[in-house]
Design an enzyme around this catalytic site. Structure first.
Site, PDB file in Angstrom:
ATOM      1  N   GLN A  91       0.714  -1.262   0.065  1.00  0.00           N
ATOM      2  CA  GLN A  91       0.153   0.044   0.141  1.00  0.00           C
ATOM      3  C   GLN A  91       0.914   1.209  -0.188  1.00  0.00           C
ATOM      4  O   GLN A  91       1.662   1.548   1.022  1.00  0.00           O
ATOM      5  CB  GLN A  91      -0.845  -0.117   0.971  1.00  0.00           C
ATOM      6  CG  GLN A  91      -1.735   1.338   1.262  1.00  0.00           C
ATOM      7  CD  GLN A  91      -3.028   1.064   2.208  1.00  0.00           C
ATOM      8  OE1 GLN A  91      -3.321  -0.139   2.562  1.00  0.00           O
ATOM      9  NE2 GLN A  91      -3.344   1.993   2.625  1.00  0.00           N
ATOM     10  N   CYS A  97      -6.964   1.650   2.622  1.00  0.00           N
ATOM     11  CA  CYS A  97      -6.549   0.201   3.105  1.00  0.00           C
ATOM     12  C   CYS A  97      -8.046  -0.596   2.669  1.00  0.00           C
ATOM     13  O   CYS A  97      -8.119  -1.756   2.402  1.00  0.00           O
ATOM     14  CB  CYS A  97      -6.440  -0.020   4.358  1.00  0.00           C
ATOM     15  SG  CYS A  97      -7.551   0.825   5.702  1.00  0.00           S
ATOM     16  N   HIS A 168      -8.645   0.008  10.475  1.00  0.00           N
ATOM     17  CA  HIS A 168      -7.949  -0.690   9.039  1.00  0.00           C
ATOM     18  C   HIS A 168      -8.588  -1.981   8.654  1.00  0.00           C
ATOM     19  O   HIS A 168      -8.980  -2.549   9.399  1.00  0.00           O
ATOM     20  CB  HIS A 168      -6.484  -1.061   9.924  1.00  0.00           C
ATOM     21  CG  HIS A 168      -5.524  -1.441   8.704  1.00  0.00           C
ATOM     22  ND1 HIS A 168      -5.142  -0.712   7.588  1.00  0.00           N
ATOM     23  CD2 HIS A 168      -4.991  -2.537   8.466  1.00  0.00           C
ATOM     24  CE1 HIS A 168      -4.333  -1.189   6.906  1.00  0.00           C
ATOM     25  NE2 HIS A 168      -4.092  -2.493   7.458  1.00  0.00           N
ATOM     26  N   ASP A 183      -2.397  -7.710   3.983  1.00  0.00           N
ATOM     27  CA  ASP A 183      -2.401  -6.488   4.536  1.00  0.00           C
ATOM     28  C   ASP A 183      -1.441  -5.626   3.935  1.00  0.00           C
ATOM     29  O   ASP A 183      -0.039  -5.694   4.047  1.00  0.00           O
ATOM     30  CB  ASP A 183      -2.166  -6.444   6.139  1.00  0.00           C
ATOM     31  CG  ASP A 183      -2.235  -5.033   6.772  1.00  0.00           C
ATOM     32  OD1 ASP A 183      -2.145  -3.950   6.256  1.00  0.00           O
ATOM     33  OD2 ASP A 183      -2.105  -5.126   7.867  1.00  0.00           O
TER      34      ASP A 183
END
Length: 230
Positions: A91, A97, A168, A183
């Protein structure tokens, strides 16, 4: 409820308006990617009996969680690395996110989903390294526009793009029989081992994360399932 990407701040001057944790907002985004064969739905409880009511088949799960130090240092996070054949994006966009979790959930099920723009994203990023994949997203103006439109869908007023928020999103998918947690703030997927039931296996992991922040009410789960949006 909205998202946070503390790790992305400072790496990029690009901010996206956070997505609300709402199937309507998530479905709006995948529809803009051209996906009509799948939809996001709420997972109301992680109890085994209630999980049986989640529509099948399930392609991926999305978790919204508090982004605290305990969550950031959860088991496996520090050792996250290349695992299996998952298409992993690093990211680079602050407050994106939610979009990253959606992309991880969908591109890793590309063989089961339609969507010309999703397929284009897959084709552009598949040969690249995770950091480069994130940069493709960051520099794709059309993708940013579609995300901005989706961020206005929800039950609460959308925050500013550079808002500092404290939650998140991350995704769970199955690759080669392994449950992988994706993630974009980490260096790669977390491999949670073999599974023959993504819903029950991911629920077990999520419940373990809930024990890290037992007083938090910020845990919410959605599932990506086959079937058109109703």
């Amino acid at each position: 409820m909205t998202e946070t990407v503390e790790d992305a701040r400072g790496r990029s001057n690009t901010f996206w308006v956070p997505l609300e944790c709402n199937p309507d907002a998530f479905n709006k985004f995948i529809q803009k990617l051209g996906v009509t064969s799948a939809r996001f739905t709420d997972v109301w409880s992680l109890d085994d009996e209630m999980l049986s009511f989640v529509p099948k088949p399930v392609l991926a799960l999305i978790l919204l969680c508090p982004y605290t130090e305990k969550i950031r240092s959860r088991p496996g996070a520090a050792a996250a690395a290349k695992n299996g054949d998952a298409l992993f994006f690093k990211q680079t966009i602050s407050n994106a996110c939610g979009a990253m979790a959606i992309i991880h959930a969908t591109v890793n099920n590309i063989d089961l989903l339609d969507g010309d723009m999703l397929r284009d994203l897959y084709n552009r990023t598949n040969p690249l390294k995770p950091q480069q994949r994130g940069e493709v997203m960051e520099n794709w103006e059309e993708l940013a526009r579609l995300h901005a439109e989706s961020s206005q869908v929800g039950q609460t007023e959308a925050p500013a793009a550079d808002a500092k928020v404290d939650q998140h999103f991350l995704a769970f998918v199955v690759k080669d029989g392994d449950l992988l947690e994706l993630d974009g703030t980490l260096d790669g997927p977390i491999n949670h081992g073999k599974t023959d039931d993504i819903v029950k296996s991911a629920a077990k992991v999520i419940k373990s994360y809930m024990t890290l922040e037992p007083d938090s009410l910020m845990f919410t789960t959605m599932a990506l399932t086959m079937g058109a949006v109703e």
